[in-house]
Design an enzyme around this catalytic site. Structure first.
Site, PDB file in Angstrom:
ATOM      1  N   ARG A   1       0.828  -1.209   0.000  1.00 23.11           N
ATOM      2  CA  ARG A   1       0.000   0.000   0.000  1.00 23.11           C
ATOM      3  C   ARG A   1       0.859   1.255   0.000  1.00 23.11           C
ATOM      4  O   ARG A   1       2.004   1.243   0.461  1.00 23.11           O
ATOM      5  CB  ARG A   1      -0.967   0.026   1.186  1.00 23.11           C
ATOM      6  CG  ARG A   1      -0.308   0.226   2.517  1.00 23.11           C
ATOM      7  CD  ARG A   1      -1.310   0.662   3.576  1.00 23.11           C
ATOM      8  NE  ARG A   1      -0.647   0.907   4.833  1.00 23.11           N
ATOM      9  CZ  ARG A   1      -0.047   2.056   5.157  1.00 23.11           C
ATOM     10  NH1 ARG A   1      -0.013   3.063   4.314  1.00 23.11           N
ATOM     11  NH2 ARG A   1       0.538   2.199   6.329  1.00 23.11           N
TER      12      ARG A   1
ATOM     13  N   ASP B   1       9.931   9.183  10.702  1.00 24.55           N
ATOM     14  CA  ASP B   1       8.683   8.939   9.975  1.00 24.55           C
ATOM     15  C   ASP B   1       8.434  10.121   9.021  1.00 24.55           C
ATOM     16  O   ASP B   1       9.200  10.308   8.085  1.00 24.55           O
ATOM     17  CB  ASP B   1       7.557   8.744  11.009  1.00 24.55           C
ATOM     18  CG  ASP B   1       6.337   8.072  10.424  1.00 24.55           C
ATOM     19  OD1 ASP B   1       6.096   8.223   9.225  1.00 24.55           O
ATOM     20  OD2 ASP B   1       5.590   7.410  11.175  1.00 24.55           O
TER      21      ASP B   1
ATOM     22  N   ASN C   1       2.083   4.784   1.243  1.00 24.69           N
ATOM     23  CA  ASN C   1       2.235   5.387   2.561  1.00 24.69           C
ATOM     24  C   ASN C   1       2.332   6.912   2.397  1.00 24.69           C
ATOM     25  O   ASN C   1       1.500   7.485   1.698  1.00 24.69           O
ATOM     26  CB  ASN C   1       3.457   4.758   3.241  1.00 24.69           C
ATOM     27  CG  ASN C   1       3.438   4.895   4.734  1.00 24.69           C
ATOM     28  OD1 ASN C   1       2.378   4.796   5.347  1.00 24.69           O
ATOM     29  ND2 ASN C   1       4.581   5.120   5.344  1.00 24.69           N
TER      30      ASN C   1
END
Ligand SMILES: *[C@@H]1O[C@H](CO)[C@@H](O)[C@H](O)[C@H]1NC(C)=O
Length: 332
Positions: free
Chosen positions: A128, A232, A130
């Site tokens: 998927r 992140d 991100n």
């Protein structure tokens, strides 16, 4: 009082003491699930973000603190960015596809219309999209990772892509483990990029006209700097410094990518800090997304050790400002 005195002191002895204001952290949206991909929309003065496994795009209005959402039946949503010159239209990474979303932002929407623009060139079960962001030329950059069974990610199964205005998808980085934060230097010559499990912030020479990148090097290494967690989401400020969310690190850090130095760290009451963006009328409020539960569909649970995880925070008083985010340009 202490701050006040040190400020007075710094007026008298400006070279000796720097007048560092203390920052104010406020929880502005209560915990949801896996909040990510914050985008500040200059035109509407609204904050957009996603809750990945809730399949939702959110809009936060700082004027009245109201939150609205659009549910995307197509699958988990990794990021969302408005489309230039097309009101109520967004580009988003969703499941293994990049889609166009139509939503007015005013009402909660359970059957949000979408149109598929592209599919990840490399994908398998559990792949998927991100994090994603638009470059200075209006291309939408977003990368993948692949989760399967109890595995949070399959090493090197992801890729970073860019989608141009003619919906042509180009692979930019291969063998990525968890594709995450993106930022471009203020002179448009460098792409900063995070593949989270590496615990490093990479940089590449970036060609504005073609979007091609090369000459990878490491701008910053969390391990070398004794910092916890994994990097992140990220954003750049108007001085060219990077602000990076540390997942499992309970903090946001500011680094100078030119000197490779850590400038500061701001601790947060949530452990899993997922991303950051500057917003507000003066672009001087740092909005922070965090994660509670929902790291994989197969393994969804609420960590009991992190009750604020999933909340959205604002941080005021950093003294830093962001730069306006780019919007996706699409032909037709
Ligand atoms: C949208 O849903 C939220 C709960 O998620 C609720 O607080 C809000 O009032 C709803 N807004 C509208 C306009 O229906």
């Amino acid at each position: 009082m202490k701050i006040y005195l040190s400020c007075i002191f710094s007026l008298i002895f400006p070279l000796i003491v720097s007048c560092k204001m203390s920052v104010k952290i406020k929880r502005i949206v209560e915990a949801t699930g896996l909040s990510e991909g914050p985008h500040w929309d200059e035109r509407s003065q609204m904050l957009f973000y996603v809750d990945i496994y809730a399949n939702k795009i959110y809009r936060y209005n700082p004027e009245n603190s109201k939150v609205t959402w659009a549910y995307i039946a197509h699958g988990p949503v990794g990021s969302v960015v408005p489309v230039e010159d097309k009101p109520n239209t967004f580009v988003a990474g969703c499941s293994k596809d990049i889609i166009l979303v139509t939503w007015d932002g005013e009402n909660n929407c359970t059957d949000t219309p979408i149109r598929k623009l592209a599919t990840a060139l490399k994908h398998s079960q559990g792949t998927r999209f991100n994090d994603g962001k638009v470059d200075p030329m209006g291309r939408f950059w977003t990368g993948t990772y692949t989760e399967r069974g109890q595995e949070l990610f399959l090493p090197n199964e992801g890729e970073l892509y860019s989608l141009d205005s003619n919906k042509i998808l180009t692979t930019r980085v291969k063998s990525v483990s968890i594709s995450n934060g993106l930022a471009w230097s203020l002179d448009n010559k460098i792409l900063y990029y995070i593949d989270s499990p590496t615990q490093k912030i990479a940089e590449y020479d970036y060609d504005l006209q073609t979007g091609s990148i090369d000459n990878k090097r490491i701008a910053f290494d969390l391990v070398e700097n004794n910092l916890p967690g994994i990097p992140d989401g990220m954003t750049i400020d108007s001085d060219g410094n990077l602000w990076i969310a540390l997942f499992e690190g309970a903090q946001v850090i500011q680094i100078n990518p030119r000197t490779r130095k850590l400038l500061r760290s701001i601790k947060l009451p949530a452990k899993r800090v997922t991303s950051v963006v500057f917003g507000g009328t003066s672009l001087d409020i740092l909005y922070v997304t965090t994660a509670g539960y929902g790291f994989s569909i197969q393994n969804e649970q609420t960590p009991t050790d992190d009750i604020q995880g999933g909340s959205i925070y604002e941080i005021k008083g950093t003294g830093a400002r962001g730069v306006a985010a780019n919007l996706y340009k699409i032909n037709k």
